[in-house]
Design a protein around this motif. Structure first.
Motif, PDB file in Angstrom:
ATOM      1  N   PHE A   1      -7.746  -8.260 -72.306  1.00  0.00           N
ATOM      2  CA  PHE A   1      -9.342  -8.491 -72.342  1.00  0.00           C
ATOM      3  C   PHE A   1      -9.515  -9.729 -72.485  1.00  0.00           C
ATOM      4  CE2 PHE A   1      -9.429  -3.958 -74.415  1.00  0.00           C
ATOM      5  CZ  PHE A   1      -9.650  -3.397 -73.243  1.00  0.00           C
ATOM      6  N   ALA A   2      -8.691 -10.703 -73.072  1.00  0.00           N
ATOM      7  CA  ALA A   2      -9.033 -12.235 -73.127  1.00  0.00           C
ATOM      8  C   ALA A   2      -8.766 -12.735 -71.810  1.00  0.00           C
ATOM      9  CB  ALA A   2      -8.188 -12.812 -74.287  1.00  0.00           C
ATOM     10  N   ALA A   3      -7.680 -12.317 -70.990  1.00  0.00           N
ATOM     11  CA  ALA A   3      -7.543 -12.638 -69.706  1.00  0.00           C
ATOM     12  C   ALA A   3      -8.734 -12.485 -68.702  1.00  0.00           C
ATOM     13  CB  ALA A   3      -6.413 -12.302 -69.224  1.00  0.00           C
ATOM     14  N   LEU A   4      -9.257 -11.225 -68.718  1.00  0.00           N
ATOM     15  CA  LEU A   4     -10.534 -10.731 -67.782  1.00  0.00           C
ATOM     16  C   LEU A   4     -11.651 -11.710 -68.481  1.00  0.00           C
ATOM     17  CD1 LEU A   4     -10.199  -7.187 -67.573  1.00  0.00           C
ATOM     18  CD2 LEU A   4      -9.492  -8.802 -66.000  1.00  0.00           C
ATOM     19  N   ALA A   5     -11.767 -12.217 -69.609  1.00  0.00           N
ATOM     20  CA  ALA A   5     -12.965 -12.869 -70.055  1.00  0.00           C
ATOM     21  C   ALA A   5     -12.953 -14.175 -69.566  1.00  0.00           C
ATOM     22  CB  ALA A   5     -13.151 -12.703 -71.518  1.00  0.00           C
ATOM     23  N   LEU A   6     -11.534 -14.782 -69.577  1.00  0.00           N
ATOM     24  CA  LEU A   6     -11.386 -16.380 -69.209  1.00  0.00           C
ATOM     25  C   LEU A   6     -11.217 -16.596 -67.889  1.00  0.00           C
ATOM     26  CD1 LEU A   6      -9.206 -17.048 -72.233  1.00  0.00           C
ATOM     27  CD2 LEU A   6     -11.495 -17.729 -71.980  1.00  0.00           C
ATOM     28  N   ALA A   7     -10.585 -15.656 -67.046  1.00  0.00           N
ATOM     29  CA  ALA A   7     -10.083 -15.815 -65.501  1.00  0.00           C
ATOM     30  C   ALA A   7     -10.867 -15.030 -64.678  1.00  0.00           C
ATOM     31  CB  ALA A   7      -8.769 -16.027 -65.513  1.00  0.00           C
ATOM     32  N   PRO A   8     -10.820 -15.353 -63.372  1.00  0.00           N
ATOM     33  CA  PRO A   8     -11.398 -14.606 -62.213  1.00  0.00           C
ATOM     34  C   PRO A   8     -10.726 -13.020 -62.367  1.00  0.00           C
ATOM     35  CG  PRO A   8     -10.948 -16.636 -61.431  1.00  0.00           C
ATOM     36  CD  PRO A   8     -10.544 -16.397 -62.620  1.00  0.00           C
ATOM     37  N   ALA A   9     -11.768 -12.061 -62.386  1.00  0.00           N
ATOM     38  CA  ALA A   9     -11.176 -10.681 -62.745  1.00  0.00           C
ATOM     39  C   ALA A   9      -9.893 -10.023 -61.902  1.00  0.00           C
ATOM     40  CB  ALA A   9     -12.290  -9.674 -62.746  1.00  0.00           C
ATOM     41  N   VAL A  10     -10.127 -10.408 -60.460  1.00  0.00           N
ATOM     42  CA  VAL A  10      -9.144  -9.702 -59.613  1.00  0.00           C
ATOM     43  C   VAL A  10      -7.826 -10.517 -59.718  1.00  0.00           C
ATOM     44  CG1 VAL A  10      -8.636  -9.739 -57.134  1.00  0.00           C
ATOM     45  CG2 VAL A  10     -10.883  -9.132 -57.903  1.00  0.00           C
ATOM     46  N   GLU A  11      -7.799 -12.025 -59.858  1.00  0.00           N
ATOM     47  CA  GLU A  11      -6.681 -12.654 -59.952  1.00  0.00           C
ATOM     48  C   GLU A  11      -5.841 -12.272 -61.438  1.00  0.00           C
ATOM     49  OE1 GLU A  11      -9.155 -13.728 -58.570  1.00  0.00           O
ATOM     50  OE2 GLU A  11      -8.748 -14.849 -56.971  1.00  0.00           O
ATOM     51  N   ALA A  12      -6.597 -12.186 -62.396  1.00  0.00           N
ATOM     52  CA  ALA A  12      -5.969 -12.009 -63.856  1.00  0.00           C
ATOM     53  C   ALA A  12      -5.621 -10.712 -63.688  1.00  0.00           C
ATOM     54  CB  ALA A  12      -7.102 -12.122 -64.747  1.00  0.00           C
ATOM     55  N   ASN A  13      -6.382  -9.616 -63.170  1.00  0.00           N
ATOM     56  CA  ASN A  13      -5.542  -8.396 -63.104  1.00  0.00           C
ATOM     57  C   ASN A  13      -4.564  -8.103 -62.319  1.00  0.00           C
ATOM     58  OD1 ASN A  13      -6.492  -5.342 -63.530  1.00  0.00           O
ATOM     59  ND2 ASN A  13      -6.575  -5.218 -61.479  1.00  0.00           N
ATOM     60  N   LEU A  14      -4.327  -8.752 -61.410  1.00  0.00           N
ATOM     61  CA  LEU A  14      -3.082  -8.536 -60.321  1.00  0.00           C
ATOM     62  C   LEU A  14      -1.933  -9.240 -61.195  1.00  0.00           C
ATOM     63  CD1 LEU A  14      -4.567  -9.053 -57.117  1.00  0.00           C
ATOM     64  CD2 LEU A  14      -3.548  -6.987 -57.875  1.00  0.00           C
ATOM     65  N   LEU A  15      -2.460 -10.498 -61.838  1.00  0.00           N
ATOM     66  CA  LEU A  15      -1.253 -11.276 -62.679  1.00  0.00           C
ATOM     67  C   LEU A  15      -0.452 -10.388 -63.776  1.00  0.00           C
ATOM     68  CD1 LEU A  15       0.700 -13.594 -62.612  1.00  0.00           C
ATOM     69  CD2 LEU A  15      -1.251 -14.480 -64.118  1.00  0.00           C
ATOM     70  N   ASN A  16      -1.594  -9.632 -64.476  1.00  0.00           N
ATOM     71  CA  ASN A  16      -1.102  -8.756 -65.356  1.00  0.00           C
ATOM     72  C   ASN A  16      -0.226  -7.550 -65.066  1.00  0.00           C
ATOM     73  OD1 ASN A  16      -1.607  -6.911 -67.860  1.00  0.00           O
ATOM     74  ND2 ASN A  16      -2.527  -5.813 -66.288  1.00  0.00           N
ATOM     75  N   TYR A  17      -0.449  -7.262 -63.670  1.00  0.00           N
ATOM     76  CA  TYR A  17       0.380  -6.211 -63.014  1.00  0.00           C
ATOM     77  C   TYR A  17       1.902  -6.716 -62.818  1.00  0.00           C
ATOM     78  CZ  TYR A  17      -3.135  -2.766 -63.595  1.00  0.00           C
ATOM     79  OH  TYR A  17      -3.941  -1.713 -64.205  1.00  0.00           O
ATOM     80  N   LEU A  18       2.253  -7.670 -63.303  1.00  0.00           N
ATOM     81  CA  LEU A  18       3.821  -8.060 -63.384  1.00  0.00           C
ATOM     82  C   LEU A  18       4.393  -7.139 -63.893  1.00  0.00           C
ATOM     83  CD1 LEU A  18       3.693 -11.815 -63.346  1.00  0.00           C
ATOM     84  CD2 LEU A  18       4.564 -10.457 -61.412  1.00  0.00           C
ATOM     85  N   TRP A  19       3.957  -6.371 -65.028  1.00  0.00           N
ATOM     86  CA  TRP A  19       4.673  -5.607 -66.155  1.00  0.00           C
ATOM     87  C   TRP A  19       5.421  -4.339 -65.335  1.00  0.00           C
ATOM     88  CZ3 TRP A  19       3.279  -0.120 -65.974  1.00  0.00           C
ATOM     89  CH2 TRP A  19       1.989   0.197 -65.759  1.00  0.00           C
TER      90      TRP A  19
END
Length: 274
Positions: free
Chosen positions: A68-86
């Motif tokens: 949630f911090a990532a989505l609040a600080l960075a552009p949603a699409v890019e942060a969301n996709l980077l998160n999906y390295l999991w």
């Protein structure tokens, strides 16, 4: 399917501080989960050793606070996709942590899925312009990916912990998030739209999804689940784009084909021959 709505619903609750959003979402999940566990007469399942609680609460709370911090600080699409390295990390960590063989076919499937995510991440037209806090947001997204991968893979080593215990983990995560919110954030009164997003988060991607995932990681094949999970960032990105959080491009279509192909390769891989 439930996790594909996580980023969209989190954006629907935009404006709420990350810890407050985490506390509200897990609070709803905990109330519903504990009610079901109580009705089934399984409250004794909450009596688990400290290691199980550390794993469950640390994974749920740590991942969502970072996400949630990532989505609040960075552009949603890019942060969301980077998160999906999991999903990639789950597959790769299955070998050293669980002793499961990967094999060339499964590794190729992982590589195709990663390539699909990379295309979306590198598409400059996919999201909004990055602000000064974007690097910190991207770092939070990457950290979230690592936390969730470790939580998922290590769940296999705690297979004796019943899935009902997840309700207790959700409750503890909600309490920790509430304490962090009171200590570090200023409270924001949710609007009607934000309350709706929070309710849906607690019911689905921050609620039922964890009980289902716990069963999958403990009884299924983490290598296959990690590879098939690449469908989530594609679906999640499409939902964000449809909601106006990004622009549609050819990369989304190509990524979908890569992810689908990678998933098929992983699904048809055999333990004996890769």
């Amino acid at each position: 399917m439930l996790w594909a709505t996580l980023a969209l619903l989190a954006r629907g609750a935009a404006g709420l501080p990350p810890f407050e959003l985490t506390a509200l979402g897990f609070g709803i999940a905990a109330v519903l989960g504990l009610a079901v566990v109580a009705l089934r007469g399984r409250l004794r399942a909450l009596r688990q050793p400290p290691l199980a609680w550390l794993h469950g609460v640390g994974g749920l709370f740590g991942y969502h606070a970072l996400y949630f911090a990532a989505l609040a600080l960075a552009p949603a699409v890019e942060a969301n996709l980077l998160n999906y390295l999991w999903p990639l990390l789950i597959v790769l960590l299955s070998a050293p942590l669980l002793g499961l063989r990967l094999g060339p076919r499964r590794l190729l499937g992982v590589a195709l899925g990663l390539l699909g995510c990379a295309l979306l991440l590198l598409d400059k037209g996919a999201g909004a312009a990055a602000g000064p806090d974007a690097p910190l947001g991207f770092a939070c997204a990457a950290a979230a990916a690592l936390v969730w991968a470790l939580y998922s893979v290590l769940a296999r080593r705690l297979a004796a912990v019943p899935t009902e215990a997840v309700a207790g983990f959700c409750a503890s995560a909600a309490i920790l998030a509430a304490l962090a919110h009171l200590g570090f954030e200023r409270s924001v009164a949710p609007t009607a739209g934000q309350w709706l997003a929070v309710l849906l988060l607690g019911l689905g991607p921050v609620g039922a999804a964890f009980f289902l995932w716990d069963v999958g990681m403990k009884r299924g094949d983490p290598r296959l689940l990690g590879t098939l999970a690449y469908a989530v960032p594609v679906a999640s990105t499409l939902l964000l784009i449809l909601a106006g959080e990004g622009a549609f491009g050819a990369s989304v279509g190509i990524a979908t084909l890569l992810v689908a192909g990678g998933g098929m390769l992983a699904a048809t891989a055999r333990d004996g021959g890769g």
